[in-house]
Design an enzyme around this catalytic site. Structure first.
Site, short mmCIF file in Angstrom:
data_model
loop_
_atom_site.label_atom_id
_atom_site.label_comp_id
_atom_site.label_asym_id
_atom_site.label_seq_id
_atom_site.Cartn_x
_atom_site.Cartn_y
_atom_site.Cartn_z
N ASP A 10 -4.01 -7.48 5.65
CA ASP A 10 -2.58 -8.18 5.10
C ASP A 10 -3.38 -9.49 6.64
OD1 ASP A 10 -2.63 -6.12 6.73
OD2 ASP A 10 -0.33 -6.10 6.88
N GLU A 32 -6.40 -5.15 9.74
CA GLU A 32 -5.78 -4.64 8.49
C GLU A 32 -6.28 -5.99 8.09
OE1 GLU A 32 -3.04 -2.50 8.12
OE2 GLU A 32 -3.18 -2.34 5.83
N ASP A 38 1.20 -5.96 14.49
CA ASP A 38 2.41 -5.41 13.37
C ASP A 38 3.39 -4.52 14.25
OD1 ASP A 38 1.44 -5.43 11.04
OD2 ASP A 38 -0.32 -3.34 11.00
N HIS A 72 -1.71 -0.03 14.88
CA HIS A 72 -1.89 1.76 14.90
C HIS A 72 -3.19 1.17 14.07
CE1 HIS A 72 -1.81 0.30 9.63
NE2 HIS A 72 -1.58 -1.51 10.58
N TYR A 108 10.19 0.51 9.05
CA TYR A 108 9.07 0.08 9.40
C TYR A 108 8.24 1.14 10.19
CZ TYR A 108 4.51 -3.19 10.48
OH TYR A 108 3.08 -3.35 9.98
N HIS A 130 0.93 -1.04 -0.13
CA HIS A 130 -0.04 0.28 0.16
C HIS A 130 0.63 1.48 -0.10
CE1 HIS A 130 0.60 0.33 4.03
NE2 HIS A 130 -0.49 -0.34 5.04
N HIS A 179 5.20 -9.13 10.87
CA HIS A 179 5.45 -9.32 9.51
C HIS A 179 7.38 -9.62 10.20
CE1 HIS A 179 2.58 -7.45 7.35
NE2 HIS A 179 2.21 -6.80 8.08
N HIS A 189 -6.06 -8.00 14.64
CA HIS A 189 -5.40 -7.12 13.78
C HIS A 189 -6.52 -7.57 12.67
CE1 HIS A 189 -4.07 -3.62 11.61
NE2 HIS A 189 -3.30 -3.76 11.44
FE1 FEO Z 1 -1.81 -3.41 10.26
FE2 FEO Z 1 -0.13 -5.80 8.42
O1 FEO Z 1 -1.32 -4.94 8.93
#
Ligand code: FEO
Length: 396
Positions: free
Chosen positions: A82, A80, A164, A145, A191, A24, A224, A78
């Site tokens: 991903d 999001e 994250d 976040h 990051y 993104h 990640h 989370h």
């Molecule tokens: Fe906030 Fe890795 O997604």
């Protein structure tokens, strides 16, 4: 790839996305991973899933350990995509009525996003869950976040599943800090700069809270990149430093240029800054990705921005960089604006206004050069740079 047992009965079952180069709008030159974790105890728990399109691999990794139907519940740290894109497939595979543990905001966001009547269980901050020989606890990390973000902590193993936070966009078989070595810190810094910098005050409060409740942390497993097992304190300390935005004696001269005039000024300014013993770099916007520029901004004291004037305004790429920077809220910076122009030169004051809006301490007056800089203009640019270097040295 085989799942990796990161502690007895706890497995990393996520996937590596070797080829992603744009996350993104963030340049992921080393790819990324979507980490998910399986805890096999009296209850079998899956923490997070993966991005849509990678579900087969996730299910394959789980199946190498246990029949996915034996998973008793999913914890979603989370919302999001991903980490939840794979949720529909996983719920279908494990049984649609298995509970999904998430924060209160997670319940709201997941149900709005997926419009599925799944069996949500919203946890309270600090709530504990016994899964047999282990106790899990949930720590709300609202706005770190996203509003729904939370951590899951395994008390007996002292493992923090941090979503994250503490992550890095990094693809590799070397999955631990002690294996990958210190090079991982530049990915963690990038990051932080691009995803978390704007929440720096909340991060400091969270780290304080974690210390107050006496959470013993042997390993941090983000969603990640690699896991911090040798020295989890190192990434926590780095987060404290980055969140406090303690700048080095460093300045970045970020610019774009139409006919190399603003570029000549940028290089002369960086030269002047460097003459004061301050680390300086000219950064040409169209030769650098905005996510790399913001990483350099994170620990720089002076942010010097140059733009030519195009159609009475800021050059578009400079506006792009300033907009991105403003959103990430860098703090405690010195700012300065410069540029060359042909007619009226509005861009320079507009750049300054953007820097002022970010509450940077502005070095004035701006440096403006009409047309191509001559020797005197280059000298003035070096002098401008020296003034900025002196301000950095004073910690102004
Ligand atoms: Fe906030 Fe890795 O997604």
């Amino acid at each position: 790839m085989k799942p990796v047992e990161i502690a007895k009965g706890i497995y990393s079952v996520g996937v590596i996305d070797w080829n992603i180069r744009d996350f993104h709008g963030y340049s992921t030159e080393k790819g990324s991973s979507y980490n998910a974790f399986l805890i096999v105890d009296e209850k079998v728990i899956l923490i997070d899933t993966v991005k849509k399109g990678h579900e087969d691999q996730l299910l394959d990794h789980i199946s190498q350990i246990i029949d996915p139907k034996k998973i008793d519940m999913v914890i979603s740290n989370h919302t999001e995509m991903d980490h939840t894109g794979g949720l529909p497939r996983i719920m279908h595979a494990i049984g649609e009525q298995k509970p999904i543990y998430c924060s209160k905001m997670g319940l709201k966001n997941l149900s709005q996003h997926f419009k599925q009547q799944w069996n949500y269980h919203a946890v309270e901050n600090g709530e504990e869950l016994n899964i047999g020989s282990r106790n899990l606890s949930f720590i709300e990390t609202r706005m770190l976040h996203w509003p729904d973000s939370m951590f899951t902590y395994v008390k007996e193993d002292q493992i923090l599943f941090s979503s994250d936070a503490f992550g890095q966009h990094y693809a590799g078989y070397e999955m631990f800090d002690d294996v990958v070595g210190p090079t991982i810190m530049s990915h963690a810094k990038k990051y932080f700069a691009n995803i978390l910098m704007l929440y720096a005050p909340k991060i400091l409060k969270l780290i304080e809270h974690v210390s107050e409740i006496g959470l013993e942390i042997k390993m941090i497993c983000p969603d990640h990149g690699i896991f911090w097992r040798k020295d989890p304190g190192k990434i926590i300390e780095a987060y404290v430093q980055w969140s406090n935005q303690i700048a080095g004696k460093k300045a970045v001269v970020i610019y774009d240029t139409m006919w190399h005039s603003t570029e000549k000024m940028a290089k002369a300014i960086a030269d002047g800054i460097s003459q004061e013993g301050v680390f300086a770099r000219p950064i040409h916007i169209r030769s650098s990705h905005r996510s790399d520029i913001i990483t350099e901004v994170l620990d720089a004291k002076a942010i010097v921005v140059g733009s030519p004037t195009l159609n009475n305004g800021i050059f578009p790429t400079v506006s792009d960089t300033l907009t991105y920077m403003k959103g990430l809220k860098p703090r405690n910076k010195i700012g300065a604006a410069f540029g060359s122009y042909g007619w009226s030169g509005e861009s320079i004051k507009l750049v300054r206004a953007e820097l002022e809006a970010m509450k940077f301490e502005i070095i004035e007056p701006d440096l403006r050069v009409k047309y191509v800089p001559d020797d005197a203009d280059i000298e003035a640019s070096v002098a401008f740079g020296r003034k900025i270097g002196q301000a950095v040295n004073k910690g102004r």
